[in-house]
Design a protein around this motif. Structure first.
Motif, PDB file in Angstrom:
ATOM      1  N   ILE A 179       0.853  -1.185   0.000  1.00  0.00           N
ATOM      2  CA  ILE A 179       0.000   0.000   0.000  1.00  0.00           C
ATOM      3  C   ILE A 179       0.887   1.232   0.000  1.00  0.00           C
ATOM      4  CG2 ILE A 179      -1.826   1.259   1.187  1.00  0.00           C
ATOM      5  CD1 ILE A 179      -2.634  -1.392   2.504  1.00  0.00           C
ATOM      6  N   LEU A 180       0.805   2.022  -1.067  1.00  0.00           N
ATOM      7  CA  LEU A 180       1.557   3.275  -1.180  1.00  0.00           C
ATOM      8  C   LEU A 180       0.603   4.431  -0.941  1.00  0.00           C
ATOM      9  CD1 LEU A 180       3.763   2.606  -4.356  1.00  0.00           C
ATOM     10  CD2 LEU A 180       4.368   2.280  -1.944  1.00  0.00           C
ATOM     11  N   SER A 181       0.912   5.260   0.060  1.00  0.00           N
ATOM     12  CA  SER A 181       0.050   6.383   0.423  1.00  0.00           C
ATOM     13  C   SER A 181       0.766   7.702   0.187  1.00  0.00           C
ATOM     14  CB  SER A 181      -0.367   6.291   1.897  1.00  0.00           C
ATOM     15  OG  SER A 181      -1.091   5.104   2.150  1.00  0.00           O
ATOM     16  N   LEU A 182       0.177   8.553  -0.648  1.00  0.00           N
ATOM     17  CA  LEU A 182       0.683   9.909  -0.814  1.00  0.00           C
ATOM     18  C   LEU A 182       0.468  10.627   0.509  1.00  0.00           C
ATOM     19  CD1 LEU A 182      -0.911  10.691  -4.327  1.00  0.00           C
ATOM     20  CD2 LEU A 182       1.234   9.477  -3.796  1.00  0.00           C
ATOM     21  N   ASN A 183       1.505  11.286   1.020  1.00  0.00           N
ATOM     22  CA  ASN A 183       1.461  11.756   2.405  1.00  0.00           C
ATOM     23  C   ASN A 183       1.735  13.261   2.517  1.00  0.00           C
ATOM     24  OD1 ASN A 183       1.243  11.449   5.239  1.00  0.00           O
ATOM     25  ND2 ASN A 183       3.475  11.284   5.426  1.00  0.00           N
ATOM     26  N   SER A 235       4.168  17.289  -5.852  1.00  0.00           N
ATOM     27  CA  SER A 235       5.410  18.044  -6.002  1.00  0.00           C
ATOM     28  C   SER A 235       6.491  17.159  -6.617  1.00  0.00           C
ATOM     29  CB  SER A 235       5.893  18.540  -4.637  1.00  0.00           C
ATOM     30  OG  SER A 235       6.257  17.430  -3.818  1.00  0.00           O
ATOM     31  N   PRO A 236       7.524  17.741  -7.196  1.00  0.00           N
ATOM     32  CA  PRO A 236       8.641  16.941  -7.701  1.00  0.00           C
ATOM     33  C   PRO A 236       9.256  16.053  -6.623  1.00  0.00           C
ATOM     34  CG  PRO A 236       8.763  19.151  -8.604  1.00  0.00           C
ATOM     35  CD  PRO A 236       7.661  19.166  -7.588  1.00  0.00           C
ATOM     36  N   SER A 237       9.347  16.552  -5.403  1.00  0.00           N
ATOM     37  CA  SER A 237       9.929  15.744  -4.326  1.00  0.00           C
ATOM     38  C   SER A 237       9.081  14.519  -4.033  1.00  0.00           C
ATOM     39  CB  SER A 237      10.068  16.596  -3.056  1.00  0.00           C
ATOM     40  OG  SER A 237      10.947  17.682  -3.262  1.00  0.00           O
ATOM     41  N   LEU A 238       7.761  14.684  -4.067  1.00  0.00           N
ATOM     42  CA  LEU A 238       6.878  13.532  -3.863  1.00  0.00           C
ATOM     43  C   LEU A 238       7.094  12.505  -4.962  1.00  0.00           C
ATOM     44  CD1 LEU A 238       3.184  13.477  -2.769  1.00  0.00           C
ATOM     45  CD2 LEU A 238       3.876  12.241  -4.817  1.00  0.00           C
TER      46      LEU A 238
END
Length: 246
Positions: free
Chosen positions: A15-19, A28-31
């Motif tokens: 499970i990958l969660s955008l945080n 964002s580029p960092s995300l």
């Protein structure tokens, strides 16, 4: 600094969660750098991970590309880094499910469209707002959206920028299921668990054959399947012997 993408594993499901909930998980580029790193890792874990869920923390999947980061001059590693990361998600050997609540706008919709399946809540809001900002698609909107919902529906969404509700998203085939807000995570996890109960060898083969088969007409696609279907996996006989009809 908190992680911008969090990974949690449950019974063969990653499970990958955008945080970035405070920013509605703006992309964002960092995300994207962190997301790219996680996806790269999962590529090599076909014996550990049978299915992937992509979701957002807080009340939204994602509001889309981070315009503030763009205005501040934040740069990705190279101009097409985000688009290539989206393609990597689409190209993962494992099935990927997008779990969508709240906003799923523009770049976020492009990200979700790279997933094989999509489950949304009733409060989900889908839109392509490129036109509101005088931007044009770079992460796959013009190609994946028409393939998902048909050219006419895709053009309407793209030309008008209007918001599509979760219920309408289900009606036009953008999502597989639309469920009550409180049921979203459990419904998505239930789908993922049903997937990983099947042969992971077959899952990977099915995804490859369907995705690459879209590049052909029917006759050539049938030939592609015959020539590229990997055949039985070790242990298939044991799986068949244990199969029981309901």
């Amino acid at each position: 600094m908190p992680e911008l993408v969090i990974r949690k594993d449950i019974d063969g499901i990653a499970i990958l969660s955008l945080n970035r909930p405070e920013a509605l998980n703006a992309l964002s580029p960092s995300l994207f750098v962190e997301l790219h790193d996680h996806v790269t890792e999962i590529y090599g874990e076909t014996e550990k991970v049978g299915c992937v869920i992509l979701r957002g923390e807080g009340r939204s999947f994602s509001a889309g590309n981070d315009l503030k980061a763009m205005q501040a001059g934040e740069k990705a590693p190279h101009p097409f880094f985000q688009a290539e990361t989206v393609e990597m998600i689409e190209g993962l050997p494992q099935p990927v499910i997008a779990e969508v609540q709240g906003h799923c706008y523009t770049g976020a919709l492009e990200l979700a469209l790279a997933c094989d399946l999509m489950v949304c809540s009733e409060n989900a809001k889908f839109a392509d707002t490129h036109g509101k900002w005088a931007l044009t698609p770079l992460w796959g909107m013009s190609q994946r959206l028409p393939r998902r919902i048909g050219a006419m529906n895709a053009k309407e969404m793209m030309f008008t920028g209007r918001v599509v509700s979760g219920a309408e998203a289900f009606e036009i085939g953008l999502v597989n299921k639309c469920v009550p807000d409180s049921d979203l995570s459990e419904a998505t996890l239930t789908m993922a668990r049903a997937i990983v109960e099947n042969s992971w060898h077959t899952l990977r083969a099915d995804k490859m054959l369907v995705n690459k088969g879209q590049d052909y007409g029917l006759k050539d696609g049938l030939m592609f399947e015959r020539e590229n279907s990997p055949g039985r996996a070790a242990g298939k006989e044991e799986r068949l012997s244990g199969f029981k009809k309901d």
